[in-house]
Design a protein around this motif. Structure first.
Motif, mmCIF file in Angstrom:
data_model
loop_
_atom_site.group_PDB
_atom_site.id
_atom_site.type_symbol
_atom_site.label_atom_id
_atom_site.label_comp_id
_atom_site.label_asym_id
_atom_site.label_seq_id
_atom_site.Cartn_x
_atom_site.Cartn_y
_atom_site.Cartn_z
ATOM 1 N N VAL A 166 0.838 -1.205 0.000
ATOM 2 C CA VAL A 166 0.000 0.000 0.000
ATOM 3 C C VAL A 166 0.871 1.253 0.000
ATOM 4 N N VAL A 167 1.925 1.246 0.794
ATOM 5 C CA VAL A 167 2.846 2.393 0.821
ATOM 6 C C VAL A 167 3.490 2.586 -0.554
ATOM 7 N N ALA A 168 3.874 1.497 -1.195
ATOM 8 C CA ALA A 168 4.488 1.594 -2.528
ATOM 9 C C ALA A 168 3.511 2.192 -3.538
ATOM 10 N N GLY A 169 2.244 1.806 -3.461
ATOM 11 C CA GLY A 169 1.244 2.388 -4.348
ATOM 12 C C GLY A 169 1.068 3.874 -4.101
ATOM 13 N N TYR A 170 1.045 4.246 -2.833
ATOM 14 C CA TYR A 170 0.877 5.661 -2.471
ATOM 15 C C TYR A 170 2.075 6.480 -2.957
ATOM 16 N N ALA B 256 -1.130 -3.917 -6.324
ATOM 17 C CA ALA B 256 -1.572 -5.283 -6.627
ATOM 18 C C ALA B 256 -0.382 -6.201 -6.895
ATOM 19 N N LYS B 257 0.644 -5.664 -7.522
ATOM 20 C CA LYS B 257 1.819 -6.482 -7.846
ATOM 21 C C LYS B 257 2.572 -6.885 -6.583
ATOM 22 N N LEU B 258 2.635 -6.004 -5.611
ATOM 23 C CA LEU B 258 3.425 -6.263 -4.407
ATOM 24 C C LEU B 258 2.641 -6.923 -3.282
ATOM 25 N N ARG C 194 -1.028 -11.418 -0.916
ATOM 26 C CA ARG C 194 -2.235 -12.173 -1.264
ATOM 27 C C ARG C 194 -3.397 -11.201 -1.196
ATOM 28 N N LEU C 195 -4.513 -11.579 -1.766
ATOM 29 C CA LEU C 195 -5.692 -10.705 -1.817
ATOM 30 C C LEU C 195 -5.323 -9.298 -2.305
ATOM 31 N N PRO C 196 -4.772 -9.196 -3.510
ATOM 32 C CA PRO C 196 -4.292 -7.892 -3.978
ATOM 33 C C PRO C 196 -5.372 -6.816 -4.027
ATOM 34 N N MET C 197 -6.602 -7.193 -4.339
ATOM 35 C CA MET C 197 -7.634 -6.163 -4.453
ATOM 36 C C MET C 197 -8.002 -5.562 -3.100
ATOM 37 N N GLY D 260 -6.552 -0.159 -12.212
ATOM 38 C CA GLY D 260 -5.143 -0.538 -12.304
ATOM 39 C C GLY D 260 -4.847 -1.801 -11.512
ATOM 40 N N GLY D 261 -5.428 -1.898 -10.326
ATOM 41 C CA GLY D 261 -5.236 -3.092 -9.510
ATOM 42 C C GLY D 261 -5.841 -4.328 -10.144
ATOM 43 N N ARG D 262 -7.034 -4.188 -10.704
ATOM 44 C CA ARG D 262 -7.684 -5.334 -11.370
ATOM 45 C C ARG D 262 -6.889 -5.793 -12.585
#
Length: 125
Positions: free
Chosen positions: A8-12, A63-65, A68-71, A115-117
């Motif tokens: 989540v931090v990487a996405g932010y 989602a890549k990082l 599990r349960l990326p969404m 993007g996550g999907r």
């Protein structure tokens, strides 16, 4: 747990780097002041497109990082982006037209989730 937080931090961070870096480029390209205030529709649409690119990239990164349960992680990211975006847009409400702020905020969650999907589907394939 650590990878969940880091995803989540990487996405932010991805969203922030893409948007702030792109904003600096747009300000330089169009000769705008540091606050980026403009009423030019073309420039505002460029900022919205930049937000879409940043949101897609952030959703993909999370989602890549995610271990599990990326969404689930992407939805958390989207909520954080919106929670940050609302006060930021409120503080600059006087600088830009209302339609820009509303479109910016309305796109944050669905585009991040898209993007996550996309990344989650790629990972399954």
């Amino acid at each position: 747990m650590l990878w969940s937080i880091l995803s989540v931090v990487a996405g932010y961070v991805t969203w922030t780097v893409v948007f702030l870096g792109g904003s600096a480029g747009l300000r330089a390209a169009f000769g705008l002041d540091a606050d980026g205030a403009t009423s030019d529709v073309g420039i505002l649409l460029a900022y919205l497109l930049l937000s879409v690119v940043a949101s897609l990239a952030a959703g993909v990164a999370t989602a890549k990082l995610a271990p599990r349960l990326p969404m689930r992680h992407v939805w958390i990211l989207a909520a954080l982006l919106l929670a940050t975006g609302i006060p930021v847009q409120m503080t600059s409400w006087e600088l830009l037209p209302a339609w820009y702020h509303l479109m910016f905020l309305a796109a944050l969650v669905p585009v991040t989730v898209l993007g996550g999907r996309w990344q989650a589907a790629r990972s399954r394939a």
